[in-house]
Write an enzyme that holds these catalytic residues in place. Structure first.
Site, short mmCIF file in Angstrom:
data_model
loop_
_atom_site.label_atom_id
_atom_site.label_comp_id
_atom_site.label_asym_id
_atom_site.label_seq_id
_atom_site.Cartn_x
_atom_site.Cartn_y
_atom_site.Cartn_z
N TYR A 23 0.83 -1.20 0.00
CA TYR A 23 0.00 0.00 0.00
C TYR A 23 0.86 1.25 0.00
O TYR A 23 0.53 2.25 -0.64
CB TYR A 23 -0.92 -0.02 1.22
CG TYR A 23 -1.79 -1.24 1.28
CD1 TYR A 23 -3.03 -1.25 0.66
CD2 TYR A 23 -1.34 -2.39 1.91
CE1 TYR A 23 -3.82 -2.38 0.69
CE2 TYR A 23 -2.14 -3.53 1.94
CZ TYR A 23 -3.37 -3.52 1.33
OH TYR A 23 -4.14 -4.64 1.36
N ASN A 46 -14.52 -1.20 -3.12
CA ASN A 46 -14.94 -2.18 -4.09
C ASN A 46 -14.57 -1.80 -5.45
O ASN A 46 -15.29 -1.32 -6.22
CB ASN A 46 -16.39 -2.33 -4.18
CG ASN A 46 -16.62 -3.02 -5.46
OD1 ASN A 46 -16.00 -3.97 -5.76
ND2 ASN A 46 -17.47 -2.52 -6.25
N CYS A 54 -6.52 -6.34 -6.63
CA CYS A 54 -6.24 -5.83 -5.29
C CYS A 54 -5.56 -6.89 -4.45
O CYS A 54 -4.93 -6.59 -3.45
CB CYS A 54 -7.52 -5.36 -4.63
SG CYS A 54 -8.97 -6.26 -5.13
N HIS A 55 -5.65 -8.12 -4.85
CA HIS A 55 -5.03 -9.20 -4.07
C HIS A 55 -3.51 -9.17 -4.23
O HIS A 55 -2.79 -9.79 -3.48
CB HIS A 55 -5.59 -10.54 -4.52
CG HIS A 55 -5.34 -10.86 -5.95
ND1 HIS A 55 -6.22 -10.49 -6.96
CD2 HIS A 55 -4.31 -11.48 -6.53
CE1 HIS A 55 -5.70 -10.92 -8.10
NE2 HIS A 55 -4.54 -11.52 -7.88
N GLU A 81 -1.07 -17.38 -8.69
CA GLU A 81 -0.18 -16.63 -9.58
C GLU A 81 1.27 -17.04 -9.40
O GLU A 81 2.18 -16.45 -9.97
CB GLU A 81 -0.34 -15.14 -9.32
CG GLU A 81 -1.77 -14.70 -9.60
CD GLU A 81 -1.87 -13.20 -9.70
OE1 GLU A 81 -0.88 -12.53 -9.43
OE2 GLU A 81 -2.94 -12.72 -10.08
#
Length: 106
Positions: A23, A46, A54-55, A81
């Site tokens: 972040y 959202n 966002c993960h 991933e």
DNA sequence: ATAAGGGCACCGC
DNA sequence: CGCGGTGCCCTTA
């Protein structure tokens, strides 16, 4: 409206698959590291699922951090991933870490 | 317009 | 190395 949040989403979208960032980096990319919390808010609000990974955004200390739909789900996505997560922590973080500069680069 | 919360980061002990 | 407290920004009620 949501100009800030939109910027956050844009940065998040630029995170390559299999890579992650924190972040703070996104915040720095936006101009200030203190915006970190606001960044988290923007993602939590959202975003657009799938469109905004966002993960792929974790804590600065390498922790998974949080996830609106559940940390478990986040870990699952990361694993999918190729990102190795152990004990809610990302291994080889620096290896897959994306610096703010990279995010700023288009 | 005011108040509270939040997917954090940082410093100190 | 681990835990706790503090400070910043933005959004929503």
């Amino acid at each position: 409206m949501m100009d800030f949040g939109d910027s956050v989403l844009a940065m998040t979208e630029k995170i390559p698959r299999g890579r992650v960032t924190n972040y703070g980096e996104i915040a720095k990319a936006l101009g200030d590291v203190r915006l970190a919390r606001a960044v988290g808010q923007a993602l939590k609000k959202n975003p657009r699922p799938v469109k905004v990974p966002c993960h792929r955004v974790v804590c600065s200390d390498g922790r998974i951090g949080g996830y609106s739909r559940g940390v478990s789900e986040k870990i699952k996505l990361l694993s999918a991933e190729g990102i190795v997560v152990e004990n809610n922590r990302i291994l080889d973080l620096e290896r897959i870490f994306v610096s703010s500069s990279e995010l700023i680069k288009s």
